[in-house]
Design a protein around this motif. Sequence first.
Motif, PDB file in Angstrom:
ATOM      1  N   VAL A 191      -8.235  -7.444  12.280  1.00 56.39           N
ATOM      2  CA  VAL A 191      -8.452  -6.449  13.328  1.00 56.39           C
ATOM      3  C   VAL A 191      -8.036  -6.961  14.701  1.00 56.39           C
ATOM      4  CG1 VAL A 191     -10.226  -5.126  14.545  1.00 56.39           C
ATOM      5  CG2 VAL A 191     -10.255  -5.248  12.045  1.00 56.39           C
ATOM      6  N   ILE A 192      -8.334  -8.231  15.011  1.00 56.14           N
ATOM      7  CA  ILE A 192      -8.038  -8.724  16.365  1.00 56.14           C
ATOM      8  C   ILE A 192      -6.540  -8.902  16.598  1.00 56.14           C
ATOM      9  CG2 ILE A 192     -10.253  -9.885  16.600  1.00 56.14           C
ATOM     10  CD1 ILE A 192      -8.902 -12.535  16.030  1.00 56.14           C
ATOM     11  N   THR A 193      -5.754  -9.004  15.525  1.00 54.78           N
ATOM     12  CA  THR A 193      -4.304  -9.149  15.722  1.00 54.78           C
ATOM     13  C   THR A 193      -3.581  -7.804  15.771  1.00 54.78           C
ATOM     14  OG1 THR A 193      -3.972  -9.388  13.320  1.00 54.78           O
ATOM     15  CG2 THR A 193      -4.245 -11.409  14.624  1.00 54.78           C
ATOM     16  N   MET A 194      -4.191  -6.746  15.231  1.00 58.44           N
ATOM     17  CA  MET A 194      -3.508  -5.459  15.151  1.00 58.44           C
ATOM     18  C   MET A 194      -3.137  -4.862  16.510  1.00 58.44           C
ATOM     19  SD  MET A 194      -5.094  -3.324  11.936  1.00 58.44           S
ATOM     20  CE  MET A 194      -3.956  -1.966  12.274  1.00 58.44           C
ATOM     21  N   PRO A 195      -4.027  -4.866  17.503  1.00 53.72           N
ATOM     22  CA  PRO A 195      -3.662  -4.254  18.790  1.00 53.72           C
ATOM     23  C   PRO A 195      -2.422  -4.873  19.431  1.00 53.72           C
ATOM     24  CG  PRO A 195      -6.025  -4.637  18.680  1.00 53.72           C
ATOM     25  CD  PRO A 195      -5.424  -5.322  17.499  1.00 53.72           C
ATOM     26  N   PHE A 196      -2.258  -6.182  19.328  1.00 60.61           N
ATOM     27  CA  PHE A 196      -1.086  -6.847  19.910  1.00 60.61           C
ATOM     28  C   PHE A 196       0.184  -6.431  19.174  1.00 60.61           C
ATOM     29  CE2 PHE A 196      -4.770  -9.663  20.383  1.00 60.61           C
ATOM     30  CZ  PHE A 196      -4.851  -9.712  21.762  1.00 60.61           C
ATOM     31  N   MET A 297       5.738 -14.562   5.211  1.00 60.52           N
ATOM     32  CA  MET A 297       5.351 -15.134   6.504  1.00 60.52           C
ATOM     33  C   MET A 297       5.162 -14.055   7.567  1.00 60.52           C
ATOM     34  SD  MET A 297       5.060 -18.396   6.153  1.00 60.52           S
ATOM     35  CE  MET A 297       5.155 -19.009   7.836  1.00 60.52           C
ATOM     36  N   LEU A 298       5.185 -12.785   7.191  1.00 60.26           N
ATOM     37  CA  LEU A 298       5.151 -11.688   8.157  1.00 60.26           C
ATOM     38  C   LEU A 298       3.911 -11.763   9.050  1.00 60.26           C
ATOM     39  CD1 LEU A 298       6.237  -9.002   9.277  1.00 60.26           C
ATOM     40  CD2 LEU A 298       4.934  -7.843   7.475  1.00 60.26           C
ATOM     41  N   TRP A 299       2.732 -11.847   8.447  1.00 59.74           N
ATOM     42  CA  TRP A 299       1.495 -11.822   9.238  1.00 59.74           C
ATOM     43  C   TRP A 299       1.427 -13.028  10.170  1.00 59.74           C
ATOM     44  CZ3 TRP A 299      -3.150 -14.671   9.631  1.00 59.74           C
ATOM     45  CH2 TRP A 299      -4.170 -14.015  10.319  1.00 59.74           C
ATOM     46  N   ILE A 300       1.775 -14.184   9.663  1.00 55.68           N
ATOM     47  CA  ILE A 300       1.776 -15.386  10.499  1.00 55.68           C
ATOM     48  C   ILE A 300       2.793 -15.248  11.629  1.00 55.68           C
ATOM     49  CG2 ILE A 300       2.306 -17.860  10.525  1.00 55.68           C
ATOM     50  CD1 ILE A 300       1.200 -18.056   7.719  1.00 55.68           C
ATOM     51  N   THR A 301       3.971 -14.713  11.308  1.00 59.02           N
ATOM     52  CA  THR A 301       5.042 -14.588  12.299  1.00 59.02           C
ATOM     53  C   THR A 301       4.655 -13.674  13.440  1.00 59.02           C
ATOM     54  OG1 THR A 301       6.739 -14.987  10.616  1.00 59.02           O
ATOM     55  CG2 THR A 301       7.442 -13.906  12.655  1.00 59.02           C
ATOM     56  N   TYR A 302       4.145 -12.477  13.121  1.00 57.09           N
ATOM     57  CA  TYR A 302       3.853 -11.558  14.221  1.00 57.09           C
ATOM     58  C   TYR A 302       2.604 -11.982  14.995  1.00 57.09           C
ATOM     59  CZ  TYR A 302       0.306  -8.593  11.711  1.00 57.09           C
ATOM     60  OH  TYR A 302      -0.798  -8.083  11.066  1.00 57.09           O
ATOM     61  N   THR A 303       1.693 -12.708  14.354  1.00 55.62           N
ATOM     62  CA  THR A 303       0.514 -13.196  15.081  1.00 55.62           C
ATOM     63  C   THR A 303       0.926 -14.252  16.108  1.00 55.62           C
ATOM     64  OG1 THR A 303      -0.933 -12.762  13.184  1.00 55.62           O
ATOM     65  CG2 THR A 303      -1.744 -14.286  14.852  1.00 55.62           C
ATOM     66  N   PHE A 304       1.771 -15.194  15.713  1.00 57.10           N
ATOM     67  CA  PHE A 304       2.263 -16.212  16.650  1.00 57.10           C
ATOM     68  C   PHE A 304       3.119 -15.586  17.751  1.00 57.10           C
ATOM     69  CE2 PHE A 304       0.946 -19.497  13.696  1.00 57.10           C
ATOM     70  CZ  PHE A 304       0.749 -20.605  14.513  1.00 57.10           C
ATOM     71  N   ALA A 307       0.207 -12.437  19.683  1.00 52.54           N
ATOM     72  CA  ALA A 307      -1.207 -12.622  20.027  1.00 52.54           C
ATOM     73  C   ALA A 307      -1.390 -13.796  20.981  1.00 52.54           C
ATOM     74  CB  ALA A 307      -2.027 -12.849  18.759  1.00 52.54           C
ATOM     75  N   PRO A 308      -2.442 -13.765  21.832  1.00 52.93           N
ATOM     76  CA  PRO A 308      -2.746 -14.907  22.704  1.00 52.93           C
ATOM     77  C   PRO A 308      -3.089 -16.134  21.862  1.00 52.93           C
ATOM     78  CG  PRO A 308      -3.947 -12.935  23.393  1.00 52.93           C
ATOM     79  CD  PRO A 308      -3.339 -12.623  22.067  1.00 52.93           C
ATOM     80  N   PRO A 309      -2.868 -17.337  22.401  1.00 52.89           N
ATOM     81  CA  PRO A 309      -3.067 -18.563  21.617  1.00 52.89           C
ATOM     82  C   PRO A 309      -4.437 -18.693  20.964  1.00 52.89           C
ATOM     83  CG  PRO A 309      -1.883 -19.047  23.624  1.00 52.89           C
ATOM     84  CD  PRO A 309      -2.278 -17.616  23.718  1.00 52.89           C
ATOM     85  N   ILE A 310      -5.507 -18.372  21.701  1.00 51.75           N
ATOM     86  CA  ILE A 310      -6.830 -18.545  21.105  1.00 51.75           C
ATOM     87  C   ILE A 310      -7.043 -17.579  19.942  1.00 51.75           C
ATOM     88  CG2 ILE A 310      -8.062 -16.945  22.625  1.00 51.75           C
ATOM     89  CD1 ILE A 310     -10.352 -19.103  22.641  1.00 51.75           C
ATOM     90  N   VAL A 311      -6.467 -16.384  20.049  1.00 51.36           N
ATOM     91  CA  VAL A 311      -6.536 -15.413  18.952  1.00 51.36           C
ATOM     92  C   VAL A 311      -5.724 -15.911  17.758  1.00 51.36           C
ATOM     93  CG1 VAL A 311      -5.922 -13.064  18.233  1.00 51.36           C
ATOM     94  CG2 VAL A 311      -6.968 -13.461  20.471  1.00 51.36           C
ATOM     95  N   VAL A 312      -4.567 -16.527  18.054  1.00 47.10           N
ATOM     96  CA  VAL A 312      -3.752 -17.111  16.983  1.00 47.10           C
ATOM     97  C   VAL A 312      -4.575 -18.134  16.205  1.00 47.10           C
ATOM     98  CG1 VAL A 312      -1.764 -18.570  16.465  1.00 47.10           C
ATOM     99  CG2 VAL A 312      -1.550 -16.732  18.142  1.00 47.10           C
ATOM    100  N   GLY A 313      -5.251 -19.014  16.935  1.00 49.45           N
ATOM    101  CA  GLY A 313      -6.049 -20.042  16.281  1.00 49.45           C
ATOM    102  C   GLY A 313      -7.143 -19.460  15.413  1.00 49.45           C
ATOM    103  N   MET A 314      -7.873 -18.469  15.921  1.00 43.55           N
ATOM    104  CA  MET A 314      -8.949 -17.842  15.152  1.00 43.55           C
ATOM    105  C   MET A 314      -8.396 -17.109  13.944  1.00 43.55           C
ATOM    106  SD  MET A 314     -11.291 -16.455  18.332  1.00 43.55           S
ATOM    107  CE  MET A 314     -12.517 -15.735  17.249  1.00 43.55           C
ATOM    108  N   ALA A 315      -7.257 -16.443  14.132  1.00 47.10           N
ATOM    109  CA  ALA A 315      -6.658 -15.691  13.026  1.00 47.10           C
ATOM    110  C   ALA A 315      -6.165 -16.623  11.927  1.00 47.10           C
ATOM    111  CB  ALA A 315      -5.508 -14.836  13.551  1.00 47.10           C
ATOM    112  N   MET A 316      -5.529 -17.731  12.311  1.00 48.94           N
ATOM    113  CA  MET A 316      -5.029 -18.665  11.301  1.00 48.94           C
ATOM    114  C   MET A 316      -6.179 -19.336  10.548  1.00 48.94           C
ATOM    115  SD  MET A 316      -1.803 -18.309  11.379  1.00 48.94           S
ATOM    116  CE  MET A 316      -2.007 -16.622  12.006  1.00 48.94           C
ATOM    117  N   ALA A 317      -7.245 -19.667  11.270  1.00 44.44           N
ATOM    118  CA  ALA A 317      -8.417 -20.224  10.600  1.00 44.44           C
ATOM    119  C   ALA A 317      -9.035 -19.186   9.659  1.00 44.44           C
ATOM    120  CB  ALA A 317      -9.441 -20.688  11.624  1.00 44.44           C
ATOM    121  N   GLY A 318      -8.993 -17.911  10.072  1.00 40.64           N
ATOM    122  CA  GLY A 318      -9.466 -16.847   9.192  1.00 40.64           C
ATOM    123  C   GLY A 318      -8.640 -16.752   7.934  1.00 40.64           C
ATOM    124  N   LEU A 319      -7.331 -16.951   8.069  1.00 39.04           N
ATOM    125  CA  LEU A 319      -6.458 -16.941   6.895  1.00 39.04           C
ATOM    126  C   LEU A 319      -6.820 -18.093   5.957  1.00 39.04           C
ATOM    127  CD1 LEU A 319      -4.055 -16.133   5.184  1.00 39.04           C
ATOM    128  CD2 LEU A 319      -2.547 -17.288   6.811  1.00 39.04           C
TER     129      LEU A 319
END
Length: 490
Positions: A191-196, A297-304, A307-319
Amino acid sequence: MDNIMIYIGVGFVFFIMIVSGIISYRQQTGLTSFYIAGRGSPWYLITGSLFASGVSGATFLGVMAWFYEFGAGTLWINVGIAWSYFILCFLIGPKLRRFAQLTVSDYLSERFDSPLLRPVFSIIVSVWMVILLGSLYVQGGLLFTELFGLSYVASTIVTVGIVVIFTVFGGMMIILNTDFVGMFILIAALVITMPFLINAADDWGNVTTEILSESPDYFTSTGELSILMAFSWFFIWLFGYLGNPGYLTRFYAAINTREIIKAGIAIALIYLPVMLLFFISAIYGRYLFPDIHDPEMLWITYTFEYAPPIVVGMAMAGLFMAVLTSATSWLLAGASSLGRDIYQKIINRDVSERRMLMVTKLMVLLLAALSVPIGIARPAYILELMNLAYLIAGSGGGLIILMSMFYRGMTRQAAWAGLIAAAVMAITGTILQFAGVLTEEIDPMIPTVLATFVIVIIVSKLGEPNEKMTSVYDQMLRKSESDQAKKHVS
């Protein structure tokens, strides 16, 4: 600075995960606790575990890739899983809880009065668990390579190490607790990556128009798939989940049957809506990255990318949490089956609880090691590996388990005939497809399931189940005294 913020985001999620693991370890009290969490799990832990294990990193990577390539047709996978959750929680789960043992092999052995079914099914379970684990290591390998710049091999080995540590120290207790926490982290990561992602694209109309110009069938009921392939995916994942001990043993852990029903209602409310969010994300991802080299790699690619760096970190840890929750589940299911159904029941019947716990943990290490080459080699796409595992699990195990619970006249000979025939047909069909002899339009799952069903019926009609088989069947139809007492109290 960006890397620091990413690592802060990763650290925040990992801190939650580690705290949950420590609490779970302190709650562990013995073998029953390690195997099935002491039969004390409420509905919300069952819900979280089914959801987190079912989503896994395969959804963020593999399912997103197939949404990207095949469109709405991929939803047949999710519909199949949704139906399996319904059957598991409302039809199979309550009966397994009334049976009240430790492994699925326990059930099959008693249901058909066949001690040999125990080790045979345990070995089959171990084979498909190794394949599933290999696919999960691929997910962790891809993630850590992108996140920390490690080589793929090193990333895969790090993934294996973390999975083994969590499984060995916590067992089912840590799986249920981390899965429950993981359910919220997984949904938040999406959810936190979708708006970006949405903000980076044009409006919805332009996005869909662009995709339809390239793939006119993308939004149809079967997408870029043929009707036969769409139905094949539905049946693979439906029966695959029904035959997966990683899900089935959750029900042994429930407080009572009513908690399983509650879990079924809860997961029905959240699973498909979340899958639709994944599909929407893949639609925007396809619009923004039409020529991506590796769709997994789609989800990882568009998140990096967005998304802002801190969101990237939280999202990757969520993955990674998604990878961990599934891997620990499959690893424990396979190790528990090998430990109890082969070592305890065949090799050393007088084994102490302490030694049995040690043997099971050694089986964790063995299965983890056997699946490492698959993860490192990455012989196929993630969902192709999982399709193969669920084909083996579902064509025999899933159908046999389902029929055994609703066909009182099913015999020992029918169970054996069904398992053997399903294994032979599924493996042969897959080999012939790889060799180009059989068309890929019809997955081996459909003819295998149909043929196995007919074989079980015919063989059962040639004989009769003995009294022990029917007594186990009847036992699962009756509510236990503890369930009735709890109902009167409430």
